[in-house]
Design an enzyme around this catalytic site. Structure first.
Site: not given
Ligand code: UDX
Length: 433
Positions: A151-152, A253-254, A256, A264, A267, A327, A334
């Protein structure tokens, strides 16, 4: 189709509700009584946008039922999803598979008919093969097939990611029914053109860990560039925008800032390194150690920056921490970078006031010694420094003038590089990232 989902955490509860939404008859099994009772009433014991409505809809219609009984589950269906947690082992890098193992150990001896078990949890490569051998030992005159269907989903977008995934992945052993059954389960998604990658179990397991390792690497890459930018007086946001236009790189996902946390990415990259080590391929993933260190340095740097802004010492100072979830659009704390920074600042002698729109209860539970405020402005009262550590929209929209009236010193650290610097500077704030 009838199916069972074992484990109703972020992943399992979402998967169960979404499978009901796809028209299946679902039994969700949760062993923690409080969680189970709340889910059975149609209430979600964590924050995930849209999930309460979807869960309630299918609990009310009877399409989704919740149980604590493996015996009931064993009789209910012949397709089972394993969606239990695989946290990091205490004091070690590797994944703790006790919940996955327990699910199998408990379920398989109760099965009186052939069954397909589809793993969704993120596991080290080789787990499906190990579980398949164990299932053969545990099975009583029935045949058990194990396959992996990772799963993503992202927290905060869990329903969207489950009902409209970028791709579906199945790792199946030769000669089984996993592919046929999965095609039936996901038929409406496949009809909608979602790519379906069918491969063997080790490859499917590695697809998931590779995806997370890549995402973590992307974030640490831009944060490493941010370190160089600090030294050179350059603007990492402009660099991210500029290189992001290159389709081979991509802007996502850039961002900063304070780096990645949550249940996730941290770990999973550690478990991936540990597994590669067991397989004799440690060197191949040695760069992930650096990805982890760059990420952890972001937290230390944030504390140092707060100290610097407070004139060299945090002793006796007051820090407002805006954001506690790892987020936005989540109440998950966690491995939250925000809480970690709050704790370190407090340890250095400052009094810390934390506010988060959704994660207050969870934060209090794991970090009871911090002070918690009832609102963003309340947290800022008398502050020598305000730190934005989770980019909630509420913080992006904060009024610099009003906030300036309640603090002691107008120092703001934008730990997620999400504010408009000029707005804050125009209102008299010293703005740092
Ligand atoms: C992640 C993967 O995205 C998902 O595919 C996988 O199934 C589970 O792990 P999630 O942990 O929900 O999902 O959150 P994600 O949105 O990936 O963010 C992870 C962390 O990275 C957050 O702490 C976030 O703040 C941080 N991040 C993300 C950055 O620091 N910069 C970015 O540009 C993006």
């Amino acid at each position: 189709m009838r199916m069972v989902v074992l484990g109703l955490g972020y992943l399992g509860a979402t998967h169960a509700a979404c499978m009901a939404e796809l028209g299946h008859e679902v039994l969700g099994v949760e062993v923690i009584p409080e969680k189970r009772d709340s889910l059975a009433r149609g209430e979600v014991p964590f924050y995930e946008p849209g999930l309460p409505e979807l869960l309630k809809k299918h609990i009310d219609s009877g399409q989704l039922q919740v149980s604590g009984s493996y015996a009931e589950a064993a009789d209910f269906a012949d397709v089972f999803f394993i969606a239990v947690g695989t946290p990091q082992k205490k004091g070690e890098y590797s994944a703790d598979l006790q919940y996955v193992d327990a699910a199998l150990e408990e379920l398989v001896p109760l099965l009186t008919h052939d069954a397909l078990i589809l793993g969704k949890s993120t596991v080290p490569v080789g787990t499906a093969a190990r579980l398949a051998d164990r299932a053969d030992e545990l099975a009583k005159d029935v045949s058990i097939e194990i396959a992996w269907n990772p799963e993503f989903l992202r927290e905060g977008f869990a329903i969207q990611d489950t009902l409209h995934p970028d791709r579906l992945v199945l790792g199946a052993f030769q000669g089984g029914v996993a592919e046929t059954v999965s095609r039936e389960i996901y038929s409406s998604l496949l009809d909608a053109g979602i790519p379906f990658i069918v491969t063997d179990p080790p490859t499917a397991e590695l697809v998931k860990t590779s995806a997370n390792a890549f995402l973590a690497t992307k974030i640490s890459f831009i944060n490493a560039i941010a370190e160089v930018c600090d030294a050179a007086g350059a603007d990492v946001r402009a660099i991210a925008n500029a290189i992001g236009y290159d389709a081979r790189i991509g802007r996502r996902f850039l961002n900063a800032g304070l780096g990645f946390g949550g249940g996730c990415l941290p770990k999973d990259i550690r478990a991936f390194m540990a597994r590669a080590g067991e397989l004799g391929a440690a060197e191949a993933l040695s760069f992930l150690r650096e990805v982890d260190s760059v990420n952890m340095r972001r937290r230390t740097r944030m504390v140092e920056l707060a100290r610097e802004v407070c004139g060299g010492s945090l002793l006796g100072k007051r820090a407002a921490i805006l954001g506690a979830a790892f987020k936005p659009e989540s109440d998950d704390v966690r491995d939250s970078p925000a809480l970690n920074v709050a704790g370190q600042i407090q340890l250095q002698g400052a009094s810390v006031s934390v506010y988060d729109p959704k994660a207050m209860e969870n934060s209090r539970r794991i970090f009871p010694t911090l002070d918690y405020a009832t609102g963003a402005l309340k947290a800022c009262e008398g502050a020598d420094v305000v730190l934005i550590l989770t980019e909630w929209q509420e913080f992006i929209e904060l009024d610099p003038v009003k906030t300036g009236q309640v603090v002691r010193k107008p120092n703001i650290i934008d730990g997620r590089m999400c504010l408009e610097a000029e707005r804050w500077e125009d209102a008299g704030w010293a703005y740092r990232t």
